[in-house]
Design a protein around this motif. Structure first.
Motif, PDB file in Angstrom:
ATOM      1  N   VAL A   1      12.968  89.657  61.569  1.00 28.58           N
ATOM      2  CA  VAL A   1      11.862  90.374  61.270  1.00 28.58           C
ATOM      3  C   VAL A   1      11.858  91.712  62.250  1.00 28.58           C
ATOM      4  O   VAL A   1      11.142  91.381  62.410  1.00 28.58           O
ATOM      5  CB  VAL A   1      10.445  89.948  60.318  1.00 28.58           C
ATOM      6  CG1 VAL A   1       9.558  91.278  58.960  1.00 28.58           C
ATOM      7  CG2 VAL A   1      10.949  88.467  59.580  1.00 28.58           C
TER       8      VAL A   1
ATOM      9  N   GLU B   1       1.090  92.246  59.129  1.00 28.14           N
ATOM     10  CA  GLU B   1       2.279  92.077  59.956  1.00 28.14           C
ATOM     11  C   GLU B   1       2.135  91.894  61.462  1.00 28.14           C
ATOM     12  O   GLU B   1       1.808  91.382  62.592  1.00 28.14           O
ATOM     13  CB  GLU B   1       4.016  93.030  59.255  1.00 28.14           C
ATOM     14  CG  GLU B   1       4.243  92.614  58.496  1.00 28.14           C
ATOM     15  CD  GLU B   1       3.701  93.384  57.603  1.00 28.14           C
ATOM     16  OE1 GLU B   1       2.760  93.783  58.355  1.00 28.14           O
ATOM     17  OE2 GLU B   1       4.448  92.960  56.056  1.00 28.14           O
TER      18      GLU B   1
ATOM     19  N   THR C   1       7.718  89.703  54.575  1.00 27.17           N
ATOM     20  CA  THR C   1       8.635  90.593  54.015  1.00 27.17           C
ATOM     21  C   THR C   1      10.069  90.043  53.458  1.00 27.17           C
ATOM     22  O   THR C   1      10.872  90.607  53.081  1.00 27.17           O
ATOM     23  CB  THR C   1       9.202  90.718  55.743  1.00 27.17           C
ATOM     24  OG1 THR C   1       9.286  89.190  55.721  1.00 27.17           O
ATOM     25  CG2 THR C   1       8.492  91.359  56.510  1.00 27.17           C
TER      26      THR C   1
END
Lengths: 92, 602
Positions: B39, B116, B157
């Motif tokens: 990611v 994140e 995500t």
């Protein structure tokens, strides 16, 4: 009742305080209201935190200083001593 | 010409090397999983308190969904993976750990930064903490933290996990990293073997592959780039080799190797319950070393002819107090009964005074291996010693028990220990306890001075057992834990071979048997040399027993003696190593190819 207890316990299982053993300590600590601190070589770990415990990096044969404070310190300490004595349920 | 995404030419016979993680050879089509969870993480600032609250909510939500996901996996685990289910409990604890959970929320609040990035920062802090850990096994558990955080990130995500149930054909899985959780979801029927770019021999994933008997190669860098789905692969989990698109000749070589390994494995399995007799009918005993009563079953399963070394430290360390005579007696008696009619050699306490911090005050020395330990400690702490001797003697009424004193360095220690033993016997007789009056008494030969005095010590003993781990360490002055000299720890050092020979000769001259109970005894590479030197018994980790027995059954004493005679003629360890590996490769090619791997997988 508030207590403040201390003891030293040896790590008996072959792999030391690795993930499985640390998980057992953390899960047990979370059942008590007392604050339990593990100490080795000047490093301290909150017994409720598996990552803290792993961070102590205790191999077999190391000795851990345990401190318990607050309510249920007595029973928490007795339970910890038992868990250590059983080598966290591991014999190999 | 435009650059092509697919390869123009298929690589053929390309050989890649990784770390062998689980023994066995498989051949089949590759199934490559690229970028499992990769990611891209951006960093952005949150401008309002409302945004911060929303970001924290987003985190809580992702954590809740991750918890749900892990719990679902845990419930769906099939029986064959049950013993690994604890990993999922570990992951649930990590998920709510203050160092991950609280720290992420705090970073969002304090630095007004997106979740994140904040989570990645928490993982980074954990990596710093783990980097300081010396123990390599515990250090490697950072993988679990990374695994858990990847799951949370995926929920943040919207990425999808790899779905193992999609597999329809048997394949060899090629993947960047296989977490233990992934491994539990793997269908053993469909995944014939796997290759990962990360990991090590002791990672959870490797251990699980071994218990499932799926061949695996790990730490093969760039595997997912070098290999495409559909390529034919040879995966050799014995030496870590992967061959991409082998030609007919290469395939033939590996099919032969695979066949040989499988025959060898079956043959080894059969050897475990047959007696260890050489082709010219010399019988040897192949015994197990154990540390806990619970290991007796394993020893019997692997065909042990007895327990050659029962280490007795565990019961002394497990409690906050010294064990009572009854506790020790019950334990020794159970082991003796379980092994009967096979014998059990119980070694008295081999421990340093510093290990007893909670009972006795002995400061640890700078060099505990040479400090107050083993027989020295016992001769100083009579009460502890007598209690153990009483328990061993009483247990001797229930099976073939033998007694062994560790770390003997001279006659006076044997005399003193035997005097106490005689007193304890008299005491037990007076009290009316049953015991074996002629309980055999053996000495561990692990101090160089005991080797020099072996002829005299043999007059005082019923048997010898050479503890090669300590003997090599003391004889060569090598601390195995010191990485700068660890490679100088060499079992085939000419001095070590001569010492073993000297002890064997002294023992045999006095008519007593000589065993070897160090790690050297369980390494199949050394079996013929030890036999040839005249060693009567080998005691080892139970897993090594079948392989060692097989060598004994395929060797003759005559050739082993010839072999040892030659080995003794060399002056340097390099020459001995070259000679022994050369002979072993020629004489026991299958053992040389596969034996050590099979003997050392746990």
């Amino acid at each position: 009742m508030t207590d403040n207890l201390e003891t030293t316990l040896p790590v008996l299982n072959r792999l030391g305080l690795h993930a499985r053993a640390a998980a057992k300590i953390a899960a047990l600590a979370q059942r008590f209201q007392a604050t339990i601190i593990l100490e080795r070589n000047g490093l301290q770990a909150d017994a409720r935190s598996i990552l803290d415990i792993l961070g102590l990096g205790c191999p077999q044969g190391s000795e851990i200083r345990l401190r318990a404070e607050g309510p249920e310190a007595g029973p928490a300490m007795a339970a910890m001593a038992e868990l250590f004595a059983q080598a966290f349920g591991e014999y190999a | 010409m435009t650059p092509l995404a697919a390869r123009e030419v298929w690589p053929q016979n390309k050989v890649l090397k990784g770390i062998p993680a689980s023994p066995g050879i498989v051949i089949g089509p590759a199934y490559v999983v690229k970028d499992k969870y990769k990611v891209q993480i951006n960093r952005y600032y949150l401008t309002s308190d409302k945004q911060i609250a929303a970001e924290i909510e987003r985190f809580r939500d992702a954590v809740a969904r991750t918890r749900q996901e892990i719990s679902t996996i845990k419930e769906s685990i099939t029986d064959e993976f049950q013993e690994h289910a604890y990993i999922l409990d570990t992951h649930l604890l990590i998920l709510q750990d203050k160092l991950l959970y609280d720290a992420t929320i705090r970073t969002i609040e304090d630095e007004r930064i997106n979740v994140e990035w904040a989570l990645q920062e928490a993982v980074h802090q954990a990596q710093i903490l783990f980097n300081k850990i010396a123990d390599p096994y515990i250090k490697s558990r950072i993988q679990d933290v990374e695994d858990v955080s990847e799951r949370v990130l995926r929920h943040l995500t919207g990425g999808n996990p790899f779905d193992f149930s999609k597999l329809t054909e048997p394949i060899i899985l090629v993947i960047h990293d296989l977490s233990p959780v992934d491994t539990t979801q793997m269908s053993v029927a469909k995944v014939k073997g796997f290759i990962t770019e990360t990991g090590g021999k002791t990672s959870h994933t490797a251990i699980m592959a071994q218990s499932l008997e799926i061949p695996a190669v790990v730490a093969l860098e760039k595997a997912t780039q070098e290999i495409d789905s559909g390529y034919t692969l040879i995966l050799d989990g014995l030496n870590g080799t992967v061959v991409i698109n082998p030609d007919a000749k290469m395939l033939e070589i590996y099919l032969q190797r695979k066949k040989k390994f499988e025959e060898f494995k079956i043959d080894v399995g059969k050897s475990s319950f047959l007696p260890a007799i050489t082709l010219d009918e010399h019988q040897t005993a192949v015994l197990a070393n154990i540390e806990f009563q619970e290991e007796v079953d394993l020893a019997l399963d692997y065909g042990a002819d007895g327990i050659g070394l029962y280490r007795t430290e565990f019961l002394f360390l497990r409690h906050q107090r010294l064990p009572t005579e009854e506790e020790l007696y019950e334990d020794y008696k159970t082991v003796a009964q379980m092994m009967r009619p096979k014998r059990v050699t119980i070694r008295t306490l081999d421990i340093g005074g510093d290990k007893f911090a909670s009972h006795l005050e002995y400061a640890p020395g700078i060099n505990p291996a040479m400090g107050l330990r083993a027989i020295r400690f016992c001769l100083k702490e009579h009460t502890i010693f007598r209690t153990q001797l009483r328990a061993i003697l009483r247990a001797s009424a229930y099976g073939q028990v033998r007694l062994m004193f560790p770390l003997i360095s001279g006659i006076q220690e044997v005399t003193a220990a035997k005097r106490i033993l005689a007193e304890v016997k008299e005491e037990l007789s007076r009290e009316g306890h049953a015991y074996h009056p002629d309980l055999p008494v053996g000495l561990m030969i692990e101090v160089p001075s005991a080797v020099m005095l072996a002829d005299l010590l043999a007059q005082e003993a019923d048997f010898f057992s050479i503890g090669t781990n300590d003997l090599i360490q003391y004889a060569l002055a090598i601390d195995r834990g010191n990485k700068y000299v660890a490679n100088m720890y060499q079992p085939l050092h000419p001095a070590v071979l001569r010492m073993i020979k000297q002890v064997v000769d002294a023992g045999h001259a006095a008519g007593i048997t000589v065993a070897v109970c160090g790690e050297m005894a369980g390494d199949p590479l050394y079996t013929p040399v030890l036999l040839g030197l005249g060693v009567d018994e080998l005691s080892m980790n139970a897993l090594a027993i079948p392989v060692v027995k097989r060598i004994v059954r395929h060797a003759s004493m005559e050739e082993a003696q010839e072999f040892a005679r030659h080995a003794l003629q060399y002056g340097t360890v390099e020459e001995v190593n070259a000679y022994v590996t050369g002979i072993m490769a020629k004489r026991f090619p299958e053992v040389f190819m596969f034996g050590r791997e099979l003997a050392s997988t746990a």
